[in-house]
Design an enzyme around this catalytic site. Structure first.
Site, PDB file in Angstrom:
ATOM      1  N   ASP A  21       0.830  -1.208   0.000  1.00  0.00           N
ATOM      2  CA  ASP A  21       0.000   0.000   0.000  1.00  0.00           C
ATOM      3  C   ASP A  21       0.865   1.259   0.000  1.00  0.00           C
ATOM      4  OD1 ASP A  21      -2.306   1.449   0.009  1.00  0.00           O
ATOM      5  OD2 ASP A  21      -2.756   1.155   2.123  1.00  0.00           O
ATOM      6  N   TRP A  26       2.648   8.085  -2.673  1.00  0.00           N
ATOM      7  CA  TRP A  26       4.046   8.281  -3.081  1.00  0.00           C
ATOM      8  C   TRP A  26       4.110   9.101  -4.373  1.00  0.00           C
ATOM      9  CZ3 TRP A  26       7.118   6.849  -7.252  1.00  0.00           C
ATOM     10  CH2 TRP A  26       8.501   6.906  -7.043  1.00  0.00           C
ATOM     11  N   ARG A  34      -1.234   8.617 -10.157  1.00  0.00           N
ATOM     12  CA  ARG A  34      -1.134   7.437  -9.295  1.00  0.00           C
ATOM     13  C   ARG A  34      -0.432   6.271  -9.981  1.00  0.00           C
ATOM     14  NH1 ARG A  34      -4.319   7.254  -4.969  1.00  0.00           N
ATOM     15  NH2 ARG A  34      -4.608   5.023  -5.195  1.00  0.00           N
ATOM     16  N   HIS A  38       2.331   3.114  -9.052  1.00  0.00           N
ATOM     17  CA  HIS A  38       2.181   1.665  -9.283  1.00  0.00           C
ATOM     18  C   HIS A  38       3.369   1.126 -10.087  1.00  0.00           C
ATOM     19  CE1 HIS A  38      -1.658   1.870  -7.422  1.00  0.00           C
ATOM     20  NE2 HIS A  38      -2.286   2.456  -8.415  1.00  0.00           N
ATOM     21  N   ASN A  69     -10.877  -3.186  -6.099  1.00  0.00           N
ATOM     22  CA  ASN A  69     -10.133  -2.144  -6.823  1.00  0.00           C
ATOM     23  C   ASN A  69     -10.811  -1.713  -8.139  1.00  0.00           C
ATOM     24  OD1 ASN A  69      -6.772  -3.191  -5.800  1.00  0.00           O
ATOM     25  ND2 ASN A  69      -8.150  -1.664  -4.904  1.00  0.00           N
ATOM     26  N   TRP A  70     -11.832  -2.474  -8.577  1.00  0.00           N
ATOM     27  CA  TRP A  70     -12.571  -2.052  -9.778  1.00  0.00           C
ATOM     28  C   TRP A  70     -13.264  -0.728  -9.548  1.00  0.00           C
ATOM     29  CZ3 TRP A  70     -11.414  -4.766 -13.967  1.00  0.00           C
ATOM     30  CH2 TRP A  70     -11.059  -6.116 -13.828  1.00  0.00           C
ATOM     31  N   ARG A 185       2.014  -5.058   6.048  1.00  0.00           N
ATOM     32  CA  ARG A 185       1.282  -4.060   5.273  1.00  0.00           C
ATOM     33  C   ARG A 185       2.055  -2.757   5.331  1.00  0.00           C
ATOM     34  NH1 ARG A 185      -4.919  -2.808   4.384  1.00  0.00           N
ATOM     35  NH2 ARG A 185      -4.676  -0.938   3.138  1.00  0.00           N
ATOM     36  N   ILE A 192      -6.579  -5.552   7.390  1.00  0.00           N
ATOM     37  CA  ILE A 192      -6.293  -6.706   6.527  1.00  0.00           C
ATOM     38  C   ILE A 192      -6.842  -6.470   5.110  1.00  0.00           C
ATOM     39  CG2 ILE A 192      -6.627  -9.225   6.256  1.00  0.00           C
ATOM     40  CD1 ILE A 192      -5.097  -8.694   8.809  1.00  0.00           C
ATOM     41  N   GLU A 204       1.858 -13.570  12.087  1.00  0.00           N
ATOM     42  CA  GLU A 204       2.319 -12.405  12.833  1.00  0.00           C
ATOM     43  C   GLU A 204       2.120 -11.183  11.929  1.00  0.00           C
ATOM     44  OE1 GLU A 204       3.222 -12.364  15.947  1.00  0.00           O
ATOM     45  OE2 GLU A 204       3.014 -14.542  16.115  1.00  0.00           O
TER      46      GLU A 204
HETATM   47  C1  FPP Z   1      -2.153   0.194  -3.150  1.00  0.00           C
HETATM   48  O1  FPP Z   1      -1.665   1.511  -3.190  1.00  0.00           O
HETATM   49  C2  FPP Z   1      -1.652  -0.533  -4.275  1.00  0.00           C
HETATM   50  C3  FPP Z   1      -2.426  -1.117  -5.233  1.00  0.00           C
HETATM   51  C4  FPP Z   1      -3.894  -1.078  -5.244  1.00  0.00           C
HETATM   52  C5  FPP Z   1      -1.811  -1.796  -6.352  1.00  0.00           C
HETATM   53  C6  FPP Z   1      -0.544  -2.526  -5.994  1.00  0.00           C
HETATM   54  C7  FPP Z   1       0.108  -2.849  -7.245  1.00  0.00           C
HETATM   55  C8  FPP Z   1       1.438  -2.843  -7.428  1.00  0.00           C
HETATM   56  C9  FPP Z   1       2.463  -2.617  -6.396  1.00  0.00           C
HETATM   57  C10 FPP Z   1       1.931  -3.147  -8.747  1.00  0.00           C
HETATM   58  C11 FPP Z   1       2.005  -4.624  -8.926  1.00  0.00           C
HETATM   59  C12 FPP Z   1       1.372  -4.886 -10.190  1.00  0.00           C
HETATM   60  C13 FPP Z   1       1.591  -5.960 -10.931  1.00  0.00           C
HETATM   61  C14 FPP Z   1       1.190  -5.890 -12.305  1.00  0.00           C
HETATM   62  C15 FPP Z   1       2.230  -7.199 -10.414  1.00  0.00           C
HETATM   63  P1  FPP Z   1      -2.701   2.682  -3.278  1.00  0.00           P
HETATM   64  O2  FPP Z   1      -2.914   3.001  -4.707  1.00  0.00           O
HETATM   65  O3  FPP Z   1      -3.942   2.325  -2.539  1.00  0.00           O
HETATM   66  O4  FPP Z   1      -1.922   3.833  -2.566  1.00  0.00           O
HETATM   67  P2  FPP Z   1      -2.517   4.953  -1.615  1.00  0.00           P
HETATM   68  O5  FPP Z   1      -3.047   4.240  -0.405  1.00  0.00           O
HETATM   69  O6  FPP Z   1      -1.332   5.802  -1.312  1.00  0.00           O
HETATM   70  O7  FPP Z   1      -3.570   5.672  -2.394  1.00  0.00           O
END
Ligand code: FPP
Length: 247
Positions: A21, A26, A34, A38, A69-70, A185, A192, A204
């Site tokens: 997360d 970032w 965003r 990723h 996430n959709w 996390r 979770i 843990e």
């Molecule tokens: C959560 O950060 C992250 C995700 C919903 C996507 C995680 C995906 C990756 C790390 C890329 C991996 C992808 C592949 C193709 C293997 P967030 O967007 O919720 O961040 P925020 O909480 O700061 O908004």
């Protein structure tokens, strides 16, 4: 050989699960979209697979796209789908050479043919590897997983008395791995979020404020030291063993 960051006798988890997360925040801090976060998240993931393998961790399971996430903006969803194709073409050869076996867990029915094909390619190309198993949860939800395992049990015609925790675990998406010993996390949230609900029963839990694109060896080693300092009881006495569900 033992990795230099691992102390003599330090207990290392067999299986680490991570909610990656903080990509969005970032990117925002850098005035970038965003999806930029990723993209860097994929690089952090590849670094982490390597670091886990180097430390003797056998299974790494990561949450890349949840059933929920959709609901994100369509450009972010389509960006994440495209990122699968980019990540597979950029990193598959490297991961295959490094002994990584890739498994995808989640409901593939809802993803496009191209994404399904990329995942299939990643699984096929790495099926023979044994150094570390990377399970990528994509269109995955813990509740979905429990439900689909029950549906499979019914479809198999199992009688109620034939269904127990071992059998249900085998029908779940993580039937190929032991339960996670350590759940990490990043990103500062303490929940979770519907990841591996059944399997984290005795994991843990470690929560880190680090945003996922910045996660690296130092953060992994801190989590591993935290894990090694915990006394695991599995509902029993100190040093009890978990109920043997799977190999
Ligand atoms: C959560 O950060 C992250 C995700 C919903 C996507 C995680 C995906 C990756 C790390 C890329 C991996 C992808 C592949 C193709 C293997 P967030 O967007 O919720 O961040 P925020 O909480 O700061 O908004």
């Amino acid at each position: 050989m033992q990795h230099p960051s691992v102390e003599q006798g330090q207990r290392i988890p067999r299986h680490v699960a991570i909610v990656m997360d903080g990509n969005g925040r970032w990117a925002k801090r850098r005035f970038m979209p965003r999806i930029f976060g990723h993209k860097h998240g994929v690089d952090a993931l590849v670094r982490t697979v390597q670091a886990c393998a180097d430390r003797g961790i056998e299974y790494l399971t990561v949450f890349a796209f949840s059933s929920e996430n959709w609901k994100r903006p369509t450009d972010e969803v389509s960006g994440l789908m495209s990122l699968v194709l980019v990540a597979v073409s950029k990193y598959l050869t490297k991961l295959e050479k490094e002994g990584v076996r890739i498994r995808i867990i989640g409901d593939r029915a809802a993803v496009s043919e191209r994404v399904r094909a990329a995942w299939q390619q990643a699984e096929n190309a790495t099926a023979h590897n044994t150094r570390i198993t990377l399970s990528v949860a994509f269109n995955y939800g813990g509740r979905w997983d429990i439900l689909q395992a029950c549906q499979r049990a019914l479809a198999l015609g199992l009688r109620p008395e034939e269904l127990d925790e071992v059998r249900l675990s085998q029908l779940m998406a993580m039937g190929h791995a032991p339960d996670p010993d350590l759940f990490i996390r990043t990103g500062g949230e303490v929940r979770i979020s519907n990841f591996l609900l059944w399997q984290v029963a005795y994991s843990e839990l470690v929560f880190s404020d680090c945003l996922w694109p910045e996660f690296g060896e130092a953060q992994l080693d801190a989590a591993l030291r935290d894990y090694a300092s915990r006394e695991r009881r599995f509902g029993g006495v100190p040093d009890a063993q978990p109920q043997a569900l799977r190999a």
